[in-house]
Design a protein around this motif. Structure first.
Motif, PDB file in Angstrom:
ATOM      1  N   VAL A   1      55.022 -35.065  36.320  1.00  0.00           N
ATOM      2  CA  VAL A   1      56.422 -34.640  36.330  1.00  0.00           C
ATOM      3  C   VAL A   1      56.794 -34.064  37.700  1.00  0.00           C
ATOM      4  N   ALA A   2      55.925 -33.230  38.262  1.00  0.00           N
ATOM      5  CA  ALA A   2      56.197 -32.654  39.582  1.00  0.00           C
ATOM      6  C   ALA A   2      56.225 -33.746  40.651  1.00  0.00           C
ATOM      7  N   ALA A   3      55.326 -34.738  40.553  1.00  0.00           N
ATOM      8  CA  ALA A   3      55.310 -35.836  41.524  1.00  0.00           C
ATOM      9  C   ALA A   3      56.611 -36.631  41.466  1.00  0.00           C
ATOM     10  N   LEU A   4      57.119 -36.870  40.268  1.00  0.00           N
ATOM     11  CA  LEU A   4      58.405 -37.572  40.153  1.00  0.00           C
ATOM     12  C   LEU A   4      59.547 -36.732  40.730  1.00  0.00           C
ATOM     13  N   GLY A   5      59.467 -35.416  40.562  1.00  0.00           N
ATOM     14  CA  GLY A   5      60.451 -34.540  41.197  1.00  0.00           C
ATOM     15  C   GLY A   5      60.403 -34.671  42.704  1.00  0.00           C
ATOM     16  N   LEU A   6      59.203 -34.712  43.267  1.00  0.00           N
ATOM     17  CA  LEU A   6      59.055 -34.894  44.715  1.00  0.00           C
ATOM     18  C   LEU A   6      59.571 -36.262  45.156  1.00  0.00           C
TER      19      LEU A   6
ATOM     20  N   GLY B   1      52.219 -42.931  41.744  1.00  0.00           N
ATOM     21  CA  GLY B   1      50.841 -43.288  42.054  1.00  0.00           C
ATOM     22  C   GLY B   1      50.047 -42.115  42.599  1.00  0.00           C
ATOM     23  N   ILE B   2      50.670 -41.316  43.466  1.00  0.00           N
ATOM     24  CA  ILE B   2      49.997 -40.135  44.009  1.00  0.00           C
ATOM     25  C   ILE B   2      49.681 -39.144  42.886  1.00  0.00           C
ATOM     26  N   GLY B   3      50.658 -38.913  42.008  1.00  0.00           N
ATOM     27  CA  GLY B   3      50.439 -37.994  40.883  1.00  0.00           C
ATOM     28  C   GLY B   3      49.318 -38.469  39.974  1.00  0.00           C
ATOM     29  N   LEU B   4      49.300 -39.760  39.670  1.00  0.00           N
ATOM     30  CA  LEU B   4      48.233 -40.305  38.824  1.00  0.00           C
ATOM     31  C   LEU B   4      46.878 -40.231  39.522  1.00  0.00           C
ATOM     32  N   THR B   5      46.856 -40.461  40.826  1.00  0.00           N
ATOM     33  CA  THR B   5      45.608 -40.354  41.583  1.00  0.00           C
ATOM     34  C   THR B   5      45.085 -38.919  41.556  1.00  0.00           C
ATOM     35  N   ILE B   6      45.978 -37.963  41.717  1.00  0.00           N
ATOM     36  CA  ILE B   6      45.560 -36.552  41.666  1.00  0.00           C
ATOM     37  C   ILE B   6      44.961 -36.224  40.305  1.00  0.00           C
ATOM     38  N   THR B   7      45.594 -36.696  39.236  1.00  0.00           N
ATOM     39  CA  THR B   7      45.065 -36.392  37.906  1.00  0.00           C
ATOM     40  C   THR B   7      43.740 -37.100  37.656  1.00  0.00           C
ATOM     41  N   GLU B   8      43.567 -38.319  38.200  1.00  0.00           N
ATOM     42  CA  GLU B   8      42.298 -39.037  38.033  1.00  0.00           C
ATOM     43  C   GLU B   8      41.169 -38.401  38.839  1.00  0.00           C
ATOM     44  N   GLN B   9      41.474 -37.971  40.047  1.00  0.00           N
ATOM     45  CA  GLN B   9      40.448 -37.475  40.965  1.00  0.00           C
ATOM     46  C   GLN B   9      40.250 -35.965  40.883  1.00  0.00           C
ATOM     47  N   SER B  10      41.079 -35.295  40.131  1.00  0.00           N
ATOM     48  CA  SER B  10      41.076 -33.836  40.140  1.00  0.00           C
ATOM     49  C   SER B  10      39.818 -33.265  39.507  1.00  0.00           C
ATOM     50  N   ARG B  11      39.310 -32.267  40.154  1.00  0.00           N
ATOM     51  CA  ARG B  11      38.181 -31.516  39.605  1.00  0.00           C
ATOM     52  C   ARG B  11      38.629 -30.108  39.242  1.00  0.00           C
ATOM     53  N   LEU B  12      39.938 -29.944  39.130  1.00  0.00           N
ATOM     54  CA  LEU B  12      40.480 -28.623  38.831  1.00  0.00           C
ATOM     55  C   LEU B  12      40.444 -28.290  37.348  1.00  0.00           C
TER      56      LEU B  12
ATOM     57  N   LEU C   1      62.916 -31.918  37.633  1.00  0.00           N
ATOM     58  CA  LEU C   1      61.552 -32.382  37.359  1.00  0.00           C
ATOM     59  C   LEU C   1      60.510 -31.523  38.069  1.00  0.00           C
ATOM     60  N   LEU C   2      60.792 -31.115  39.298  1.00  0.00           N
ATOM     61  CA  LEU C   2      59.841 -30.300  40.043  1.00  0.00           C
ATOM     62  C   LEU C   2      59.665 -28.927  39.391  1.00  0.00           C
ATOM     63  N   VAL C   3      60.758 -28.301  38.993  1.00  0.00           N
ATOM     64  CA  VAL C   3      60.674 -26.985  38.346  1.00  0.00           C
ATOM     65  C   VAL C   3      59.937 -27.094  37.009  1.00  0.00           C
ATOM     66  N   ILE C   4      60.258 -28.118  36.233  1.00  0.00           N
ATOM     67  CA  ILE C   4      59.583 -28.295  34.941  1.00  0.00           C
ATOM     68  C   ILE C   4      58.093 -28.551  35.147  1.00  0.00           C
ATOM     69  N   GLY C   5      57.753 -29.431  36.081  1.00  0.00           N
ATOM     70  CA  GLY C   5      56.346 -29.740  36.346  1.00  0.00           C
ATOM     71  C   GLY C   5      55.558 -28.524  36.796  1.00  0.00           C
ATOM     72  N   ILE C   6      56.131 -27.767  37.731  1.00  0.00           N
ATOM     73  CA  ILE C   6      55.443 -26.562  38.219  1.00  0.00           C
ATOM     74  C   ILE C   6      55.308 -25.531  37.109  1.00  0.00           C
ATOM     75  N   THR C   7      56.356 -25.352  36.321  1.00  0.00           N
ATOM     76  CA  THR C   7      56.322 -24.376  35.226  1.00  0.00           C
ATOM     77  C   THR C   7      55.255 -24.750  34.193  1.00  0.00           C
ATOM     78  N   ILE C   8      55.218 -26.021  33.801  1.00  0.00           N
ATOM     79  CA  ILE C   8      54.209 -26.459  32.828  1.00  0.00           C
ATOM     80  C   ILE C   8      52.807 -26.266  33.399  1.00  0.00           C
ATOM     81  N   PHE C   9      52.624 -26.614  34.668  1.00  0.00           N
ATOM     82  CA  PHE C   9      51.320 -26.441  35.314  1.00  0.00           C
ATOM     83  C   PHE C   9      50.908 -24.970  35.304  1.00  0.00           C
ATOM     84  N   LEU C  10      51.821 -24.083  35.672  1.00  0.00           N
ATOM     85  CA  LEU C  10      51.495 -22.655  35.730  1.00  0.00           C
ATOM     86  C   LEU C  10      51.180 -22.088  34.350  1.00  0.00           C
ATOM     87  N   PHE C  11      51.897 -22.557  33.323  1.00  0.00           N
ATOM     88  CA  PHE C  11      51.581 -22.140  31.951  1.00  0.00           C
ATOM     89  C   PHE C  11      50.215 -22.673  31.529  1.00  0.00           C
TER      90      PHE C  11
END
Length: 164
Positions: A88-93, A67-78, A117-127
């Protein structure tokens, strides 16, 4: 025996009450649908706090962090190019949080899916953000030595602090 409380039924009742309240708030337009996942996660975590049963901790953390991960993606202005990396990173957390909240931490299995999951999520985000402008081979050349270092640190810490 008549006066004994069925702990499972009591826990189910608490979870259903919290889920129902949030479902009503969503139906009246007071909350978003994603908040239902967070509420359900919190309900499971309340049940875990009361009854100390891992059967409540695991779904509680997964639902809460999803839920936190989905909220971040919905509310994100990044302007995140790949919102999946946040999920993926949220599920790792979530799995790492499960390990951290486990009583006596006898079982370290949540660290495996959590770390992956955390490493994959962070790596995908950074790419996706072009923070890592490397090719796949260049990333592998950095990740495998980093994985060996992390494994070594874990083995040392396990021997020094987590021995039975």
């Amino acid at each position: 025996m008549k006066n004994e409380v069925n702990q499972g039924a009591l826990a189910a009742g608490v979870i259903l009450i919290i889920a129902g309240i949030f479902a009503l708030l969503i139906n009246f337009g007071l909350l978003s649908g994603v908040s239902f996942l967070i509420a359900l996660g919190v309900a499971f975590l309340v049940a875990f706090a009361i009854w100390r049963n891992l059967g409540f901790l695991i779904p509680g953390m997964i639902l809460l962090w999803l839920g936190i991960g989905l909220t971040i993606t919905e509310q994100s202005r990044l302007n995140i190019a790949n919102d999946g990396s946040i999920i993926v990173a949220a599920l790792g957390l979530a799995f790492i949080s499960i390990y951290l909240l486990m009583p006596r931490r006898r079982h370290w299995w949540p660290l495996i899916p959590g770390g992956i999951l955390l490493v994959i999520g962070i790596t995908i985000f950074l790419f996706a953000q072009n923070i890592i402008p490397f090719t796949f081979i260049q990333v592998i050349n950095v990740l495998w030595p980093a994985a060996i270092i992390i494994l070594g640190i874990w083995l040392v810490l396990r021997q020094l602090y987590f021995r039975r």
